[in-house]
Design an enzyme around this catalytic site. Structure first.
Site, PDB file in Angstrom:
ATOM      1  N   HIS A 124       0.811  -1.216   0.000  1.00 12.22           N
ATOM      2  CA  HIS A 124       0.000   0.000   0.000  1.00 12.22           C
ATOM      3  C   HIS A 124       0.844   1.264   0.000  1.00 12.22           C
ATOM      4  O   HIS A 124       0.334   2.350   0.281  1.00 12.22           O
ATOM      5  CB  HIS A 124      -0.951  -0.003   1.197  1.00 12.22           C
ATOM      6  CG  HIS A 124      -1.999  -1.068   1.108  1.00 12.22           C
ATOM      7  ND1 HIS A 124      -2.735  -1.497   2.197  1.00 12.22           N
ATOM      8  CD2 HIS A 124      -2.428  -1.817   0.051  1.00 12.22           C
ATOM      9  CE1 HIS A 124      -3.570  -2.453   1.811  1.00 12.22           C
ATOM     10  NE2 HIS A 124      -3.395  -2.661   0.521  1.00 12.22           N
ATOM     11  N   CYS A 155       9.333  20.231 -11.170  1.00 15.49           N
ATOM     12  CA  CYS A 155       8.698  20.469 -12.465  1.00 15.49           C
ATOM     13  C   CYS A 155       7.499  21.409 -12.340  1.00 15.49           C
ATOM     14  O   CYS A 155       6.912  21.809 -13.346  1.00 15.49           O
ATOM     15  CB  CYS A 155       8.275  19.154 -13.109  1.00 15.49           C
ATOM     16  SG  CYS A 155       6.779  18.419 -12.388  1.00 15.49           S
ATOM     17  N   SER A 194      -7.021  -8.817   9.253  1.00 19.76           N
ATOM     18  CA  SER A 194      -8.348  -9.430   9.268  1.00 19.76           C
ATOM     19  C   SER A 194      -8.557 -10.344   8.080  1.00 19.76           C
ATOM     20  O   SER A 194      -9.542 -11.076   8.024  1.00 19.76           O
ATOM     21  CB  SER A 194      -9.425  -8.339   9.277  1.00 19.76           C
ATOM     22  OG  SER A 194      -9.339  -7.554   8.093  1.00 19.76           O
TER      23      SER A 194
END
Length: 252
Positions: A124, A155, A194
């Site tokens: 993640h 940039c 879980s």
């Protein structure tokens, strides 16, 4: 033999056959370090609307608000220390020659690395990284306190946290590595998760179908409990040091 002893023996047997000992960790392992889970009664989403602070759409509507939330989360991660579960996993990884004991984590807090683990796949992303919304610039060298929100790239474009938000795909390379390791595993330790958030929740099933032994470390039963080989009930910070001790005895 106790369940902890059985788990240590399974790890020893797999290591003797040069099969990876893969750990899949979730938010539960870091709860004992003071980092709340996202879901549940005391979860982060009880106080914040994920649609506003953890989706691309919410970020585009108000990048400053999304960054304020992320900076609170990042500061929580920076001010938290690895707990005995993180330390035990780092010891197991070192004892089994690192690459043969990789960690796949759903967490973004960086506590596995802080404990000394080096072979960590972050499904993640990481709270400690940011990437440009226009070019391919990525940095893990953010200052402790950002001078402006949202921060910008050289940039000229806005930077965003390098984490996976709701509605986004997991990084392809990280997921492919995780799936490959799951198929190769001799033992998978499923710690503090879980086992309901997809696609990470599919990895233990991949490992099981490929012949791995599954060991679940969690205070409560989960969606995976019915198919695991060994259940070790209790907080990871208590169970993992006990497992590391049993493994140390088994390895001699």
């Amino acid at each position: 033999m106790s369940d902890v002893g059985r788990a240590a023996s399974a790890i020893e047997r797999a290591a003797a056959q040069d099969l990876p000992i893969v750990s899949l960790t979730g938010a539960g392992i870091s709860r004992e370090s003071g980092i709340p889970t996202f879901r549940g009664q005391d979860g982060i989403w009880q106080e914040h609307d994920p649609e506003e602070v953890a989706t691309l759409e919410g970020f585009l509507r108000d990048p400053e608000r999304a960054w304020r939330f992320h900076e609170q989360l990042r500061e929580l991660c920076l001010s938290s220390d690895p707990n005995p579960a993180h330390t035990a996993l780092a010891w197991i990884q070192k004892s089994l020659d690192g690459a043969s004991a990789p960690i796949i984590t759903q967490n973004i807090d960086g506590l596995h690395q802080a404990a000394g683990s080096r072979h960590v796949i972050e499904l993640h992303g990481s709270a400690h990284r940011a990437r440009c919304t226009r070019c391919d610039f990525t940095t893990d060298d953010l200052p402790r306190h950002l001078e402006q929100l949202p921060p910008t790239c050289d940039c000229g474009a806005v930077l965003r946290p390098d984490v996976v938000w709701f509605g986004e795909q997991l990084p392809r390379e990280a997921m492919e590595r995780a799936q490959r390791l799951s198929r190769q595993a001799g033992v998978m330790l499923v710690i503090g998760t879980s086992a309901t958030v997809q696609p990470a929740a599919s990895l233990p099933v991949v490992a099981l179908r490929a012949g791995a032994s599954l060991v679940e470390i969690n205070p409560e039963p989960t969606a995976l409990t019915g198919v695991v080989d060994i259940q070790l009930r209790g907080p990871a910070g208590e169970v993992m040091p006990e497992l590391a001790g049993a493994l140390a005895s088994a390895l001699g």
